[in-house]
Design a protein around this motif. Structure first.
Motif, mmCIF file in Angstrom:
data_model
loop_
_atom_site.group_PDB
_atom_site.id
_atom_site.type_symbol
_atom_site.label_atom_id
_atom_site.label_comp_id
_atom_site.label_asym_id
_atom_site.label_seq_id
_atom_site.Cartn_x
_atom_site.Cartn_y
_atom_site.Cartn_z
ATOM 1 N N ALA A 163 -21.962 -20.296 -15.849
ATOM 2 C CA ALA A 163 -21.170 -19.514 -16.799
ATOM 3 C C ALA A 163 -20.903 -18.122 -16.234
ATOM 4 C CB ALA A 163 -21.893 -19.417 -18.137
ATOM 5 N N GLN A 164 -19.657 -17.658 -16.398
ATOM 6 C CA GLN A 164 -19.268 -16.350 -15.864
ATOM 7 C C GLN A 164 -19.067 -15.298 -16.947
ATOM 8 O OE1 GLN A 164 -16.462 -16.709 -12.381
ATOM 9 N NE2 GLN A 164 -16.237 -18.813 -13.104
ATOM 10 N N THR A 165 -19.157 -15.699 -18.218
ATOM 11 C CA THR A 165 -19.031 -14.759 -19.330
ATOM 12 C C THR A 165 -20.135 -15.053 -20.339
ATOM 13 O OG1 THR A 165 -17.577 -16.135 -20.709
ATOM 14 C CG2 THR A 165 -16.527 -14.764 -19.017
ATOM 15 N N SER A 166 -20.274 -14.177 -21.324
ATOM 16 C CA SER A 166 -21.293 -14.375 -22.363
ATOM 17 C C SER A 166 -20.824 -15.337 -23.447
ATOM 18 C CB SER A 166 -21.663 -13.026 -22.993
ATOM 19 O OG SER A 166 -20.513 -12.402 -23.557
ATOM 20 N N ASN A 167 -19.525 -15.565 -23.542
ATOM 21 C CA ASN A 167 -18.974 -16.458 -24.565
ATOM 22 C C ASN A 167 -18.612 -17.799 -23.924
ATOM 23 O OD1 ASN A 167 -17.538 -17.779 -26.603
ATOM 24 N ND2 ASN A 167 -16.531 -15.913 -27.312
ATOM 25 N N ILE A 168 -19.575 -18.714 -23.894
ATOM 26 C CA ILE A 168 -19.322 -19.984 -23.210
ATOM 27 C C ILE A 168 -18.376 -20.873 -24.008
ATOM 28 C CG2 ILE A 168 -21.510 -19.911 -21.977
ATOM 29 C CD1 ILE A 168 -22.624 -21.919 -23.983
ATOM 30 N N THR A 169 -18.275 -20.659 -25.314
ATOM 31 C CA THR A 169 -17.355 -21.468 -26.117
ATOM 32 C C THR A 169 -15.916 -21.212 -25.686
ATOM 33 O OG1 THR A 169 -18.866 -21.454 -28.005
ATOM 34 C CG2 THR A 169 -16.570 -22.009 -28.438
ATOM 35 N N GLU A 182 -15.043 -19.627 -22.777
ATOM 36 C CA GLU A 182 -14.934 -19.835 -21.325
ATOM 37 C C GLU A 182 -14.823 -21.309 -20.960
ATOM 38 O OE1 GLU A 182 -17.602 -19.236 -17.264
ATOM 39 O OE2 GLU A 182 -18.225 -18.253 -19.123
ATOM 40 N N ASN A 183 -15.596 -22.148 -21.652
ATOM 41 C CA ASN A 183 -15.596 -23.594 -21.381
ATOM 42 C C ASN A 183 -16.021 -23.901 -19.943
ATOM 43 O OD1 ASN A 183 -15.239 -26.354 -21.832
ATOM 44 N ND2 ASN A 183 -13.052 -26.298 -21.362
ATOM 45 N N PRO A 184 -17.250 -23.510 -19.545
ATOM 46 C CA PRO A 184 -17.703 -23.812 -18.175
ATOM 47 C C PRO A 184 -17.831 -25.325 -17.960
ATOM 48 C CG PRO A 184 -19.152 -22.224 -19.286
ATOM 49 C CD PRO A 184 -18.287 -22.823 -20.336
ATOM 50 N N ASP A 185 -17.567 -25.767 -16.742
ATOM 51 C CA ASP A 185 -17.703 -27.186 -16.423
ATOM 52 C C ASP A 185 -19.168 -27.604 -16.558
ATOM 53 O OD1 ASP A 185 -14.939 -28.082 -15.212
ATOM 54 O OD2 ASP A 185 -15.370 -26.106 -14.369
ATOM 55 N N VAL A 186 -19.431 -28.644 -17.338
ATOM 56 C CA VAL A 186 -20.781 -29.172 -17.521
ATOM 57 C C VAL A 186 -20.962 -30.366 -16.597
ATOM 58 C CG1 VAL A 186 -22.436 -30.165 -19.140
ATOM 59 C CG2 VAL A 186 -20.845 -28.382 -19.912
ATOM 60 N N LEU A 187 -21.984 -30.297 -15.753
ATOM 61 C CA LEU A 187 -22.247 -31.358 -14.780
ATOM 62 C C LEU A 187 -23.598 -32.003 -15.055
ATOM 63 C CD1 LEU A 187 -20.441 -29.032 -13.270
ATOM 64 C CD2 LEU A 187 -20.945 -30.385 -11.251
ATOM 65 N N ASP A 188 -23.748 -33.249 -14.633
ATOM 66 C CA ASP A 188 -25.026 -33.943 -14.714
ATOM 67 C C ASP A 188 -25.882 -33.585 -13.505
ATOM 68 O OD1 ASP A 188 -24.288 -35.263 -17.070
ATOM 69 O OD2 ASP A 188 -23.356 -36.907 -15.957
ATOM 70 N N PHE A 189 -27.210 -33.681 -13.664
ATOM 71 C CA PHE A 189 -28.105 -33.436 -12.539
ATOM 72 C C PHE A 189 -27.713 -34.291 -11.330
ATOM 73 C CE2 PHE A 189 -32.245 -31.784 -14.710
ATOM 74 C CZ PHE A 189 -31.552 -30.682 -15.168
#
Length: 286
Positions: free
Chosen positions: A93-99, A101-108
């Protein structure tokens, strides 16, 4: 059609303003739609309209993963590695507001590796003569500064790495050169030179942060990683005996961290139990 003829976004249909066109291989994209693409994606100009539409659909689906993300650990300052160990997922995440920003969510399982990148810059210090001119010292003297970033390699359809800075700008160590590119770096001080011990400490702290991020990526891949000093404290009972660390694997990792013996840091004389010094961040000598 003329050079300045009106253009419309092939995704949303809105008119594209002056300098607002983001060209595709076979179409046009407005800057608002382009902002919705993954920040790690760099192949927009070589992508077709259908490929861009498919990514935008994926990005909308990703919002559901962001909403369901249960953060168990965060590493970093402005840009942060966020981990959801329960669901075996992570994001940067690059900002404090992840909603928003919508960062890419990856699996382990999509983690492929991580490296710490240290860039060194130096400026020569010269002495001024009576006539106002300057000459080099003999031997030459330099001031050093550093920036650091981590590069996470991933298996993802739209990008294969995520690199972000962890030093928050330059770390200026004066005439103290940090020799080495890992947490076990040594300090080469000029005999009469100026050095900033606070910046040297910041250097070691930042290296330690980079190595901790790397250790988390290694754990996601199932690699055995020595337990940090902080983790050992959390897994030690009141009598000082190690507690059962089986719950570590239950948190989503496939390996429990290894507990190592105590050692004294050769740089700051701090007593340690983990793989990195709790005082200055230096790596445990091999």
């Amino acid at each position: 059609m003329g050079l300045f003829s009106k253009k419309f976004c092939d995704v949303c249909g809105n008119k594209i303003g002056l300098l607002g066109n983001r060209k595709l291989e076979d179409g046009n994209l407005c800057k608002d739609c382009a902002k919705k693409l993954s920040p790690w994606f760099s192949e927009r100009r070589h992508s077709t309209l259908n490929e861009i539409k498919a990514q935008l659909d994926y990005r909308e689906e990703n919002r559901e993963k962001v909403a369901a993300f249960n953060t168990s650990k965060t590493l970093g300052n402005r840009t942060r590695l966020m981990i959801d160990a329960q669901n075996r997922r992570f994001m940067v995440a690059q900002t404090s507001n992840i909603t928003t920003e919508n960062p890419d969510v990856l699996d382990f399982s999509q983690a492929r590796g991580c490296e710490l990148v240290i860039d060194e810059s130096r400026d020569e210090i010269e002495r001024e003569l009576e006539d106002g001119s300057t000459v080099s010292y003999d031997p030459p003297r330099f001031e050093y500064s550093y920036t650091m970033s981590v590069k996470i390699f991933v298996d993802h359809p739209y990008f294969d790495e995520m690199e972000f800075e962890i030093s928050d700008g330059y770390i200026n160590t004066g005439e103290a050169r940090m020799i080495g590119t890992d947490a076990n770096s040594t300090i080469n001080r000029a005999a009469t030179g100026y050095s900033d011990d606070r910046e040297i400490r910041k250097y070691h702290d930042t290296v330690a942060l980079g190595n901790e991020i790397k250790a988390e990526i290694d754990r996601m891949q199932g690699k055995p990683v020595p337990m940090s000093h902080e983790e050992q404290i959390r897994n030690t009972n009141e009598q000082g005996a190690p507690m059962n660390t089986d719950n570590y694997a239950a948190q989503g990792y496939s390996q429990s961290p290894a507990v190592s013996g105590s050692w004294v840091c050769p740089f700051c004389d701090t007593d340690n139990h983990g793989n990195f010094c709790a005082g200055c961040g230096a790596k445990r000598p091999s």
